[in-house]
Design a protein around this motif. Structure first.
Motif, PDB file in Angstrom:
ATOM      1  N   UNK A  88       0.702  -1.179   0.234  1.00 55.32           N
ATOM      2  CA  UNK A  88       0.194  -0.073  -0.032  1.00 55.32           C
ATOM      3  C   UNK A  88       0.922   1.190  -0.048  1.00 55.32           C
ATOM      4  N   UNK A  89       1.860   1.353   0.854  1.00 52.54           N
ATOM      5  CA  UNK A  89       2.882   2.390   0.891  1.00 52.54           C
ATOM      6  C   UNK A  89       3.323   2.747  -0.553  1.00 52.54           C
ATOM      7  N   UNK A  90       3.948   1.674  -1.352  1.00 50.03           N
ATOM      8  CA  UNK A  90       4.565   2.018  -2.546  1.00 50.03           C
ATOM      9  C   UNK A  90       3.278   2.498  -3.656  1.00 50.03           C
ATOM     10  N   UNK A  91       2.404   1.957  -3.665  1.00 52.36           N
ATOM     11  CA  UNK A  91       1.044   2.361  -4.527  1.00 52.36           C
ATOM     12  C   UNK A  91       0.842   3.711  -4.160  1.00 52.36           C
ATOM     13  N   UNK A  92       0.569   4.011  -2.796  1.00 52.40           N
ATOM     14  CA  UNK A  92      -0.065   5.233  -2.642  1.00 52.40           C
ATOM     15  C   UNK A  92       1.032   6.377  -2.735  1.00 52.40           C
ATOM     16  N   UNK A  93       2.333   6.159  -2.655  1.00 61.75           N
ATOM     17  CA  UNK A  93       3.343   7.033  -2.530  1.00 61.75           C
ATOM     18  C   UNK A  93       3.402   7.566  -4.010  1.00 61.75           C
ATOM     19  N   UNK A  94       3.486   6.599  -5.053  1.00 61.79           N
ATOM     20  CA  UNK A  94       3.697   7.085  -6.539  1.00 61.79           C
ATOM     21  C   UNK A  94       2.369   7.452  -6.832  1.00 61.79           C
ATOM     22  N   UNK A  95       1.312   7.158  -6.490  1.00 62.13           N
ATOM     23  CA  UNK A  95      -0.231   7.721  -6.952  1.00 62.13           C
ATOM     24  C   UNK A  95       0.260   9.189  -6.603  1.00 62.13           C
ATOM     25  N   UNK A  96       0.355   9.435  -5.218  1.00 65.06           N
ATOM     26  CA  UNK A  96       0.484  11.180  -4.667  1.00 65.06           C
ATOM     27  C   UNK A  96       1.384  11.830  -5.307  1.00 65.06           C
ATOM     28  N   UNK A  97       2.599  11.102  -5.678  1.00 67.67           N
ATOM     29  CA  UNK A  97       3.730  11.787  -6.390  1.00 67.67           C
ATOM     30  C   UNK A  97       3.414  12.434  -7.877  1.00 67.67           C
ATOM     31  N   UNK A  98       2.672  11.379  -8.398  1.00 64.00           N
ATOM     32  CA  UNK A  98       2.459  11.885  -9.693  1.00 64.00           C
ATOM     33  C   UNK A  98       0.789  12.251  -9.870  1.00 64.00           C
ATOM     34  N   UNK A  99       0.104  12.363  -8.659  1.00 66.48           N
ATOM     35  CA  UNK A  99      -1.267  12.779  -9.237  1.00 66.48           C
ATOM     36  C   UNK A  99      -1.340  14.018  -9.906  1.00 66.48           C
ATOM     37  N   UNK A 100      -0.313  15.124  -9.639  1.00 63.54           N
ATOM     38  CA  UNK A 100      -0.538  16.134 -10.417  1.00 63.54           C
ATOM     39  C   UNK A 100       0.830  16.655 -10.645  1.00 63.54           C
ATOM     40  N   UNK A 101       1.575  16.172 -11.677  1.00 64.70           N
ATOM     41  CA  UNK A 101       2.941  16.412 -11.938  1.00 64.70           C
ATOM     42  C   UNK A 101       3.354  17.726 -12.296  1.00 64.70           C
ATOM     43  N   UNK A 102       4.202  18.204 -11.978  1.00 66.06           N
ATOM     44  CA  UNK A 102       4.444  19.807 -12.485  1.00 66.06           C
ATOM     45  C   UNK A 102       5.845  19.876 -13.018  1.00 66.06           C
ATOM     46  N   UNK A 103       6.316  20.931 -13.864  1.00 64.30           N
ATOM     47  CA  UNK A 103       7.536  21.022 -14.166  1.00 64.30           C
ATOM     48  C   UNK A 103       8.627  21.390 -13.211  1.00 64.30           C
ATOM     49  N   UNK A 104       8.256  22.044 -12.183  1.00 70.41           N
ATOM     50  CA  UNK A 104       9.101  22.404 -10.886  1.00 70.41           C
ATOM     51  C   UNK A 104       8.309  21.621  -9.858  1.00 70.41           C
ATOM     52  N   UNK A 105       8.976  20.470  -9.755  1.00 69.86           N
ATOM     53  CA  UNK A 105       8.497  19.172  -9.014  1.00 69.86           C
ATOM     54  C   UNK A 105       8.335  19.566  -7.316  1.00 69.86           C
ATOM     55  N   UNK A 106       7.136  19.152  -6.710  1.00 67.05           N
ATOM     56  CA  UNK A 106       6.816  19.215  -5.353  1.00 67.05           C
ATOM     57  C   UNK A 106       7.938  18.215  -4.729  1.00 67.05           C
ATOM     58  N   UNK A 107       8.223  18.265  -3.592  1.00 65.98           N
ATOM     59  CA  UNK A 107       8.758  17.469  -2.683  1.00 65.98           C
ATOM     60  C   UNK A 107       8.669  15.953  -2.986  1.00 65.98           C
ATOM     61  N   UNK A 108       7.501  15.920  -2.941  1.00 66.52           N
ATOM     62  CA  UNK A 108       7.217  14.333  -3.265  1.00 66.52           C
ATOM     63  C   UNK A 108       7.304  13.879  -4.300  1.00 66.52           C
ATOM     64  N   UNK A 109       7.016  14.713  -5.451  1.00 62.63           N
ATOM     65  CA  UNK A 109       7.400  14.364  -6.863  1.00 62.63           C
ATOM     66  C   UNK A 109       8.794  14.388  -7.077  1.00 62.63           C
TER      67      UNK A 109
END
Length: 260
Positions: free
Chosen positions: A43-64
Motif C-alpha cells: 500500500x505504501x508503494x502504491x499510494x506514494x507514487x499515486x500521490x507523487x504523480x497525481x498532479x505532476x509539475x515542471x517544477x516538482x513538489x518535494x514528493x514528486x
C-alpha cells in the motif's frame, strides 16, 4: 517498570521461534503480523507514487522530486547501466521492486513492526521466482527456446572438449541456483539482522535482572549496541534491496544478450 521488564525478559530467554515469527493476530492463525506488514508495504508503494504523480509539475513538489529521484536512480544506475538501451522498459518494474523490498526491509527497525516480512523465506522466494520467470521469458521471447538454451549452456569460444564439464555447470547456475541465491541472500540478511537486534535488546533486560550486581551495568552496553546495530541494519536493508534489483537486472541483461 524495570522490575517488571527484567522477569519478563527472563521468561523469554533464550529467544524462541515465537519471537522470530509472531503468532497470528487476534488469537487466530489465518493472518499474521508479517502478512499485515506485507500489505502495508504494498500500500505504501502504491499510494506514494499515486500521490507523487497525481498532479505532476515542471517544477516538482518535494514528493514528486523524491519519486523522480528514486526512479531516475534505478533507471539510469541499474536498468540502463546494466541492461543497456533495452533496460528502459524494465525500469518501472525494477523501481517498484526496489521500493517494495526497501520498505519491507526497513520494517525491521521500525518500532512496533520490528520485523521484516523478508525474514520469512516465503516472501524472498516469491520475489526470486518472479524475477526468475521474467528473465527466462524475455530471453526465450527474443531468441527462441532452442537458441536461448544453447546460449545459456555453451559459452562463446568454448572448445567442444569442455562441453561435458561446462554444460552441467552452466545449467545448474542458470536454471537451478539463481532463484535460490536471490532468495537466500535477502532472507539470510534480514533474518540475521532481526536475530541480532532481538538478542541484544532482550539481553539487556536479562543482564539488568541478573543476580550478580556487577553484570547489571552491562545492560547499558547491550542496549547501546542494539541502537548502533539498528542504524547499521537500516543501511543493510536498503543495500539488500539494491543488490536484489541489481542481480535481477544482471540476469535480464544476460537473457537478452546475443551471446552470454
Amino acid at each position: 517498570m524495570i522490575r517488571s521488564a527484567a522477569p519478563l525478559a527472563q521468561d523469554h530467554w533464550p529467544p524462541t521461534v515465537h519471537e522470530f515469527f509472531p503468532p497470528g493476530l487476534g488469537g487466530g492463525s489465518w493472518i499474521s503480523k508479517i502478512t499485515v506488514l506485507l500489505w502495508i508495504g504494498i500500500a505504501v508503494v502504491i499510494v506514494f507514487f499515486l500521490v507523487a504523480y497525481r498532479r505532476p509539475t515542471i517544477v516538482p513538489t518535494r514528493t514528486q522530486w523524491i519519486a523522480e529521484s528514486i526512479y531516475g536512480f534505478i533507471r539510469d544506475g541499474v536498468a540502463r547501466e546494466v541492461i543497456g538501451a533495452e533496460g528502459l522498459r524494465f525500469a518501472p518494474y525494477l523501481t517498484s521492486l526496489f521500493c517494495f523490498i526497501a520498505i519491507t526491509n526497513i520494517f525491521g527497525v521500525i518500532p512496533l513492526a520490528q520485523i521484516s516480512p523478508n525474514s520469512h523465506i516465503a516472501f524472498p522466494a516469491l520475489l526470486a521466482i518472479v524475477s526468475y520467470v521474467m528473465f527466462h521469458y524475455v530471453g526465450i521471447r527474443k531468441h527462441g527456446l532452442r537458441k536461448y538454451i544453447r546460449q545459456s549452456l555453451i559459452l562463446p569460444g568454448t572448445p567442444p572438449a569442455m562441453y561435458g564439464l561446462l554444460i552441467p555447470l552452466e545449467f545448474l547456475q542458470t536454471f537451478i541456483t539463481r532463484p535460490f541465491t536471490l532468495a537466500l541472500r535477502l532472507f539470510a540478511n534480514m533474518f540475521a539482522g532481526h536475530l541480532i537486534l532481538l538478542v541484544f535488546t532482550m539481553g539487556g533486560f536479562v543482564l539488568l535482572g541478573a543476580q550478580t550486581v556487577l553484570l547489571r551495568p552491562a545492560s547499558l552496553v547491550s542496549w547501546a549496541l542494539a541502537i548502533g546495530l539498528t542504524l547499521f541494519e537500516a543501511g543493510v536493508a536498503l543495500l539488500q534491496a539494491y543488490v536484489f534489483v541489481l542481480l535481477t537486472a544482471s540476469y535480464l541483461q544476460g537473457a537478452l544478450a546475443e551471446e552470454h
